[in-house]
Enzyme design. Structure first.
Site, PDB file in Angstrom:
ATOM      1  NE  ARG A   1      -3.048  -4.310  -3.080  1.00  0.00           N
ATOM      2  CZ  ARG A   1      -2.501  -3.749  -2.003  1.00  0.00           C
ATOM      3  NH1 ARG A   1      -2.523  -2.448  -1.855  1.00  0.00           N
ATOM      4  NH2 ARG A   1      -1.923  -4.501  -1.076  1.00  0.00           N
TER       5      ARG A   1
ATOM      6  CB  CYS B   1      -0.925   0.008   1.207  1.00  0.00           C
ATOM      7  SG  CYS B   1      -2.123  -1.336   1.225  1.00  0.00           S
TER       8      CYS B   1
END
Length: 218
Positions: free
Chosen positions: A132, A55
């Protein structure tokens, strides 16, 4: 030993062509309401958690290319289950470590209300650690494309930009974007649908596979 129960798949019925569900939430850029973004493109994406390796690389890459999205009149908006203050601390770390400021809003979704509304997480999930997901939302608030990656694979920012460019190009020209299309390459014409046009075509493929010209500016 009994077999583990299968994990339920995320499901809300959201599909390409649906109106993106509206919401209000706190973010690093103040209170955000999705409907306020009507009139421009928006990329809404989730990340599993703050202070995680993949991330962090995504946010650095997106912040570095934020001007590319802005030039296409497209806003970015992120969310995770982390608290607003966790977001603040993480973005400060990113700035201090990588010398880049994340200015697009990062939303908090501690109760998974937004994540569940968009099908980013399943009804039996307690966190978004395995998700995601990205939604490309057009100026009318319609979901035009979606992608979903596992937690251990990061997104490609160039592919996000290419997808956005392709969506804008096909809207502008009423054409089709072929495999690996990028600005400057030829689009394809819509297939002919009249039998006389098909029989009179110059060859066996030109009625359904024909270039429509190049698009250099979106």
């Amino acid at each position: 030993m009994s077999e583990p129960e299968p994990r339920l798949a995320p499901h809300t019925g959201l599909r390409i062509g649906d109106v993106a569900p509206n919401f209000s939430a706190r973010s690093t850029a103040g209170n955000v309401q999705l409907s306020a973004y009507r009139g421009r493109w928006l990329i809404l994406f989730s990340h599993p958690a703050d202070f995680t390796p993949v991330c962090t690389t995504e946010f650095v890459a997106l912040a570095q290319d934020a001007a590319e999205f802005e030039a296409r009149d497209c806003a970015l908006m992120a969310l995770s289950v982390d608290s607003l203050f966790s977001h603040f601390a993480w973005l400060r770390l990113i700035r201090d470590r990588f010398d880049v400021e994340v200015r697009f809003p990062v939303l908090e979704d501690p109760t998974l209300v937004i994540g569940r509304a968009y099908g980013m997480v399943s009804a039996d999930d307690h966190d978004s650690g395995a998700v995601r997901t990205t939604f490309f939302i057009d100026p009318d608030g319609i979901i035009r494309a979606m992608t979903c990656y596992p937690a251990n694979v990061g997104r490609s920012v160039p592919e996000m930009l290419r997808t956005l460019d392709a969506l804008k190009a096909v809207d502008k020209h009423g054409a089709l974007a072929p495999a690996n299309w990028a600005p400057g390459a030829s689009l394809l014409r819509q297939p002919k649908v009249e039998i006389d046009e098909i029989f009179s075509a110059g060859d066996a493929t030109s009625w359904f596979l024909e270039e429509a010209g190049k698009e250099t500016r979106i």
